[in-house]
Design an enzyme around this catalytic site. Structure first.
Site, PDB file in Angstrom:
ATOM      1  N   THR A 152      42.116  29.670  41.670  1.00  0.00           N
ATOM      2  CA  THR A 152      42.673  29.490  40.317  1.00  0.00           C
ATOM      3  C   THR A 152      43.955  28.698  40.405  1.00  0.00           C
ATOM      4  OG1 THR A 152      41.819  31.597  39.562  1.00  0.00           O
ATOM      5  CG2 THR A 152      43.730  30.733  38.370  1.00  0.00           C
ATOM      6  N   ARG A 160      31.239  37.199  32.905  1.00  0.00           N
ATOM      7  CA  ARG A 160      32.222  37.807  33.818  1.00  0.00           C
ATOM      8  C   ARG A 160      33.587  37.154  33.609  1.00  0.00           C
ATOM      9  NH1 ARG A 160      35.886  35.887  37.894  1.00  0.00           N
ATOM     10  NH2 ARG A 160      36.295  37.591  39.353  1.00  0.00           N
ATOM     11  N   GLY A 171      37.586  37.119  35.076  1.00  0.00           N
ATOM     12  CA  GLY A 171      38.424  37.550  36.199  1.00  0.00           C
ATOM     13  C   GLY A 171      39.807  37.952  35.722  1.00  0.00           C
ATOM     14  N   ASP A 172      40.747  37.962  36.657  1.00  0.00           N
ATOM     15  CA  ASP A 172      42.119  38.360  36.326  1.00  0.00           C
ATOM     16  C   ASP A 172      42.902  37.252  35.617  1.00  0.00           C
ATOM     17  OD1 ASP A 172      41.860  36.941  38.881  1.00  0.00           O
ATOM     18  OD2 ASP A 172      44.054  37.040  38.875  1.00  0.00           O
ATOM     19  N   THR A 219      46.039  34.568  42.444  1.00  0.00           N
ATOM     20  CA  THR A 219      44.733  33.958  42.674  1.00  0.00           C
ATOM     21  C   THR A 219      44.014  34.776  43.739  1.00  0.00           C
ATOM     22  OG1 THR A 219      43.548  31.951  43.364  1.00  0.00           O
ATOM     23  CG2 THR A 219      45.743  32.260  44.294  1.00  0.00           C
ATOM     24  N   LEU A 247      40.424  37.436  44.439  1.00  0.00           N
ATOM     25  CA  LEU A 247      39.323  38.190  43.832  1.00  0.00           C
ATOM     26  C   LEU A 247      39.845  38.954  42.612  1.00  0.00           C
ATOM     27  CD1 LEU A 247      36.323  38.982  44.021  1.00  0.00           C
ATOM     28  CD2 LEU A 247      37.063  40.998  45.293  1.00  0.00           C
ATOM     29  N   GLY A 248      39.502  38.442  41.436  1.00  0.00           N
ATOM     30  CA  GLY A 248      40.018  39.009  40.185  1.00  0.00           C
ATOM     31  C   GLY A 248      39.801  40.505  40.070  1.00  0.00           C
TER      32      GLY A 248
HETATM   33  N1  ASP Z   1      41.117  35.040  40.350  1.00  0.00           N
HETATM   34  C1  ASP Z   1      39.986  34.230  39.977  1.00  0.00           C
HETATM   35  C2  ASP Z   1      38.895  35.087  39.430  1.00  0.00           C
HETATM   36  O1  ASP Z   1      38.672  36.165  39.931  1.00  0.00           O
HETATM   37  C3  ASP Z   1      39.468  33.380  41.079  1.00  0.00           C
HETATM   38  C4  ASP Z   1      40.498  32.855  42.043  1.00  0.00           C
HETATM   39  O2  ASP Z   1      41.666  32.799  41.761  1.00  0.00           O
HETATM   40  O3  ASP Z   1      40.160  32.460  43.151  1.00  0.00           O
HETATM   41  O4  ASP Z   1      38.214  34.639  38.536  1.00  0.00           O
END
Ligand code: ASP
Length: 315
Positions: free
Chosen positions: A149, A177, A179-180, A200, A202-203
């Site tokens: 991200t 879906r 994410g964060d 950034t 895994l959300g």
């Molecule tokens: N955080 C983002 C999500 O989970 C992806 C990322 O930042 O790599 O959608």
């Protein structure tokens, strides 16, 4: 003083633009939105805006957010399709009193009504990668691990701060879906009286620690941006490992109201970019963790060449 910090080397060119604007008195809001928009527009980045990788139904669904640190206004979109610049839509939403966070068709209706640019965001290259992935994993589709991200925190000369994020999220994610990245306090947070942070990785795991808000909260207690990033990331990492046996990728960057910055990560070679009044030429740094501390070094020319070559982009 002014400053801007951004996740990943892909932000390098856009921080050049933002730095120039901030020198010439741009607001933090304009500089951060212009910089994130530039990354969204660049077709070779596979995880943000145009060129972003699709979900398992071959549709590019984008998440983005914007926050104004002067008044805590927030705007966000989730799972939006066929619009060129989700970050601009997010900022527009932040100006409303209610209905600040819109998803899916609601976000698209708002964007149409406000005449934001429509665009088919699935590039040929992204389609090809999708088709390859389907062939490889005909039976079991798992979300792709290399998701990045773009998240930025910006301070302007007047002391105003703003933050913005934009992403296509996980490759092969389920339709719908989110994410964060558009979730306030998880993917981003800023308060001009204190500072801001953005995440950034895994959300699903970043959300478990409301990580960006936690970093700002620690800065409010008087910790430096670096101490705050370390504490928030490593504590969450340990807790996830203890409670759930594993922790997903987690990386953050932060800047305080005086332009001091910090970063922490639980992955190998997390890259980020910083430009400040003291060092106006954007510098790419690489972070690694060691014994709950973050080691940061300036990226070598060779590292940058490899990074951009791997992503099929140009510097
Ligand atoms: N955080 C983002 C999500 O989970 C992806 C990322 O930042 O790599 O959608």
């Amino acid at each position: 003083m002014w400053g801007i910090i951004a996740t990943w080397s892909m932000s390098l060119d856009s921080l050049n633009t933002a730095g120039r604007e901030l020198i010439f008195d741009s607001t933090a809001s304009d500089a951060v939105v212009t910089a994130v928009k530039q990354v969204e527009d660049f077709p070779f980045y596979k995880s943000v805006g145009y060129g972003g990788l699709p979900n398992e139904e071959k549709e590019v669904e984008l998440d983005a957010a914007y926050m104004d640190g002067d008044n805590l206004s927030i705007g966000a979109v989730g799972g939006i399709k066929d619009f060129a610049n989700p970050v601009m839509i997010a900022r527009e939403l932040s100006r409303k009193k209610v209905n600040n966070f819109l998803v899916g068709s609601g976000a698209e209706k708002f964007a149409s009504a406000h005449e934001f640019q429509r665009k088919n965001m699935l590039t040929k290259k992204a389609k090809k990668l999708y088709e390859q992935k389907i062939k490889e994993n005909a039976k079991k589709l798992t979300p792709y691990a290399g998701h990045d991200t773009v998240g930025m925190v910006c301070l302007d000369k007047t002391g105003s701060m703003a933050t913005a994020t934009s992403t296509s999220g996980l490759f092969m994610k389920k339709a719908g879906r989110i994410g964060d990245s558009p979730i306030p306090g998880s993917g981003f947070y800023v308060d001009s009286q204190i500072g801001g942070a953005t995440a950034t990785g895994l959300g699903e795991d970043i959300m478990k620690g409301c990580l960006s808000f936690e970093i700002v909260r620690l800065m409010k207690e008087g910790k430096s941006p670096q101490e705050s990033c370390n504490q928030a990331v490593f504590q969450l990492n340990e807790q996830l490992k203890k409670l759930r046996t594993e922790a997903g990728d987690i990386s953050v960057v932060a800047m305080d109201k005086d332009g001091h910055w910090g970063c922490a990560t639980n992955i190998k070679d997390f890259s980020f970019v910083v430009a400040t009044a003291e060092n106006p030429t954007p510098t790419v740094y690489i972070a690694n963790s060691h014994n709950m501390e973050t080691e940061i070094k300036v990226a070598s020319k060779q590292w940058l060449t490899n990074y951009f070559a791997e992503r099929g982009g140009v510097n």
